[in-house]
Design a protein around this motif. Structure first.
Motif, mmCIF file in Angstrom:
data_model
loop_
_atom_site.group_PDB
_atom_site.id
_atom_site.type_symbol
_atom_site.label_atom_id
_atom_site.label_comp_id
_atom_site.label_asym_id
_atom_site.label_seq_id
_atom_site.Cartn_x
_atom_site.Cartn_y
_atom_site.Cartn_z
ATOM 1 N N PHE A 51 0.845 -1.183 0.000
ATOM 2 C CA PHE A 51 0.000 0.000 0.000
ATOM 3 C C PHE A 51 0.886 1.241 0.000
ATOM 4 C CE2 PHE A 51 -2.928 -3.180 1.631
ATOM 5 C CZ PHE A 51 -4.037 -2.931 0.841
ATOM 6 N N ASP A 54 -0.736 6.992 -0.241
ATOM 7 C CA ASP A 54 -2.125 7.425 -0.398
ATOM 8 C C ASP A 54 -3.129 6.315 -0.101
ATOM 9 O OD1 ASP A 54 -1.601 5.791 -2.539
ATOM 10 O OD2 ASP A 54 -2.123 7.265 -4.069
ATOM 11 N N GLU A 56 -3.399 3.525 -1.743
ATOM 12 C CA GLU A 56 -3.680 2.756 -2.952
ATOM 13 C C GLU A 56 -2.816 1.502 -3.004
ATOM 14 O OE1 GLU A 56 -5.836 3.282 -5.671
ATOM 15 O OE2 GLU A 56 -6.761 4.756 -4.324
ATOM 16 N N GLN A 58 -0.455 -0.999 -4.607
ATOM 17 C CA GLN A 58 0.574 -0.932 -5.641
ATOM 18 C C GLN A 58 1.043 -2.348 -5.962
ATOM 19 O OE1 GLN A 58 1.654 2.261 -6.764
ATOM 20 N NE2 GLN A 58 -0.075 2.908 -5.501
#
Length: 76
Positions: A51, A54, A56, A58
């Motif tokens: 993670f 942000d 998100e 990855q």
């Protein structure tokens, strides 16, 4: 007809899916999701997920020799 040499079989992977690793150069802990040989380069490669800042998810592929076990982390 003469066939060319077969490429050398990569060594048994050092890591397996579920292992938590980091890049030897530093960075966030990453979880291995796949490991094995690829056609475009020699050696074993790993797909890892983590993670980002942000939040998100990855994902990236790394050559095995660039990774090491993460210290002070819990495996899932």
């Amino acid at each position: 007809m003469r066939l060319g040499k077969r490429p050398a079989t990569p060594a048994q992977p050092t890591y397996r899916a579920g292992d938590v690793l980091t890049l030897k150069s530093g960075g966030r802990p990453m979880t291995v999701t796949w490991t094995g040989p690829v056609l475009f380069a020699p050696g074993n490669w790993l797909i890892c997920q983590w993670f980002g800042d942000d939040g998100e998810l990855q994902q990236e592929m790394f050559p095995e020799e660039t990774l090491e076990r993460a210290h002070n982390t819990l495996a899932a």
